[in-house]
Scaffold this motif. Structure first.
Motif, short mmCIF file in Angstrom:
data_model
loop_
_atom_site.label_atom_id
_atom_site.label_comp_id
_atom_site.label_asym_id
_atom_site.label_seq_id
_atom_site.Cartn_x
_atom_site.Cartn_y
_atom_site.Cartn_z
N LYS A 270 0.83 -1.20 0.00
CA LYS A 270 0.00 0.00 0.00
C LYS A 270 0.87 1.25 0.00
O LYS A 270 1.77 1.40 0.82
CB LYS A 270 -0.91 0.00 1.22
N MET A 271 0.60 2.13 -0.93
CA MET A 271 1.29 3.41 -1.01
C MET A 271 0.26 4.52 -1.02
O MET A 271 -0.88 4.31 -1.44
CB MET A 271 2.17 3.50 -2.25
N VAL A 272 0.66 5.69 -0.59
CA VAL A 272 -0.23 6.84 -0.64
C VAL A 272 0.52 8.01 -1.26
O VAL A 272 1.68 8.27 -0.94
CB VAL A 272 -0.75 7.21 0.77
N SER A 273 -0.14 8.68 -2.21
CA SER A 273 0.41 9.89 -2.81
C SER A 273 -0.05 11.08 -2.00
O SER A 273 -1.22 11.16 -1.62
CB SER A 273 -0.09 10.02 -4.26
N ARG A 274 0.88 12.01 -1.71
CA ARG A 274 0.49 13.23 -1.00
C ARG A 274 0.87 14.45 -1.84
O ARG A 274 1.87 14.45 -2.57
CB ARG A 274 1.13 13.28 0.39
N THR A 275 0.07 15.47 -1.70
CA THR A 275 0.29 16.71 -2.43
C THR A 275 1.37 17.54 -1.74
O THR A 275 1.80 17.24 -0.61
CB THR A 275 -1.00 17.54 -2.48
N LYS A 276 1.78 18.60 -2.41
CA LYS A 276 2.75 19.51 -1.82
C LYS A 276 2.24 20.06 -0.49
O LYS A 276 2.98 20.12 0.50
CB LYS A 276 3.05 20.66 -2.79
N ALA A 277 0.97 20.45 -0.45
CA ALA A 277 0.39 20.99 0.78
C ALA A 277 0.37 19.94 1.89
O ALA A 277 0.62 20.26 3.06
CB ALA A 277 -1.02 21.50 0.51
N GLU A 278 0.10 18.70 1.52
CA GLU A 278 0.08 17.63 2.52
C GLU A 278 1.48 17.32 3.05
O GLU A 278 1.65 16.98 4.22
CB GLU A 278 -0.56 16.38 1.93
N VAL A 279 2.49 17.45 2.21
CA VAL A 279 3.88 17.27 2.67
C VAL A 279 4.27 18.42 3.60
O VAL A 279 4.92 18.20 4.64
CB VAL A 279 4.84 17.17 1.47
N GLU A 280 3.87 19.62 3.26
CA GLU A 280 4.17 20.77 4.13
C GLU A 280 3.58 20.61 5.52
O GLU A 280 4.12 21.12 6.50
CB GLU A 280 3.65 22.06 3.49
N ARG A 281 2.48 19.86 5.63
CA ARG A 281 1.83 19.66 6.93
C ARG A 281 2.71 18.90 7.92
O ARG A 281 2.44 18.91 9.12
CB ARG A 281 0.52 18.88 6.75
N PHE A 282 3.76 18.26 7.44
CA PHE A 282 4.67 17.56 8.35
C PHE A 282 5.55 18.53 9.14
O PHE A 282 6.26 18.12 10.05
CB PHE A 282 5.57 16.59 7.58
N PHE A 283 5.50 19.84 8.82
CA PHE A 283 6.45 20.79 9.40
C PHE A 283 5.80 22.02 10.01
O PHE A 283 6.25 23.14 9.77
CB PHE A 283 7.45 21.22 8.32
#
Length: 287
Positions: A232-245
């Motif tokens: 299982k893999m999940v694609s995340r958007t730029k905004a979703e990646v930014e949410r890690f920080f």
């Protein structure tokens, strides 16, 4: 810093700090993400099941091997940036099968005294850990057999506490890891737990697969292909990646395609489009 921290050397341990040989009970009949990644990079530590699954992905996205190589080059540039910022400690979680330009090789080439702890809970990775663990005489390198989903246990592991000094800045690496965690697995909360243990001035180096930059039908087909072979893999958007920080300072250029993040003129990176790279990279600094 303890006396052991001051001495160069390598070690493979479990969470209790016990050194042990890797398990030989490895499933080779099922595709494995670390071995598929090894195949994409041109490695030899893969089996027919891995190659068959990887071939299905490459049929859909022919640039996959080039994108994986771009991801490795991003790791190298990000680690060198951390060294340039004076960081000499690295916690690399989800390291995968050893290949060229591992974190400790890049860091210790620039700063021989750098100390690196790798964390993974995968028997195929552990089976290759001794090949990976070749530290500089001045530095330290260790591998801890532990699960990213248990941050308290990882952070309390004897090798982690022995080699890394959490009173000084640490570089946390989660490279090509978090796209294997669904939102239901709580990846944001897990990342926060690791980040909270780091002192001011630490950095977090992250890369993450994305379908945002490509044809949605192709992205969906790639995710479905992984799911069909049990991965299982999940694609995340730029905004979703930014949410890690949240509250962290993103180093320029922020979240960017791995081949464009502080690109250094590598011809293969220049030839790749964001859609072909299919991954974002980012480095963030804890204030």
């Amino acid at each position: 810093m303890s006396e052991r921290q001051q001495q160069g050397g390598d070690v493979v341990t479990d969470l209790a700090g016990e050194q042990r040989p890797p398990s030989l009970d490895l499933r080779t009949d099922l595709p494995h993400p670390a071995r598929m990644y090894d195949y994409y990079l041109g490695g030899k530590d893969n089996f027919p099941s891995d190659r068959a699954a990887a071939a299905q992905v490459v049929k859909l996205l022919p640039s996959t091997p080039a994108g994986c190589r771009a991801n490795r080059r991003f790791l190298g540039r990000a680690v060198r940036l951390a060294v340039d910022r004076g960081i000499r400690q690295f916690l690399d979680i989800g390291t995968g099968i050893p290949t060229a330009d591992n974190t400790h090789e890049v860091a210790q080439a620039a700063a021989p005294e750098a100390r690196v702890v790798y964390v993974d809970n995968d028997p195929i990775v552990l089976a290759h850990a001794r090949a990976l663990l070749t530290s500089s005489p001045q530095g330290r390198t260790a591998y801890v057999d532990a699960d990213f989903r248990d941050p308290d246990a990882v952070l309390a592991a004897p090798a982690v506490r022995d080699i890394l000094d959490f009173d000084q800045p640490v570089a946390l690496l989660t490279v090509a890891l978090l796209h294997f965690f669904q939102d239901a697995d709580g990846p944001y909360e897990l990342v926060r737990r690791y980040q909270s243990a780091l002192p001011s001035g630490s950095v977090h180096i992250l890369s993450h697969g994305t379908g945002e930059t490509m044809d949605p039908a192709v992205a969906e087909s790639v995710m479905r292909t992984y799911a069909e072979v049990g991965l299982k893999m999940v694609s995340r958007t730029k905004a979703e990646v930014e949410r890690f920080f949240p509250g962290w300072e993103l180093v320029e250029p922020g979240v960017a395609p791995v081949n464009r993040w502080r690109a250094d003129g590598n011809p293969e990176d220049l030839a790749l489009s964001p859609a072909e790279a299919a991954g974002y990279g980012v480095v963030a600094v804890k204030p």
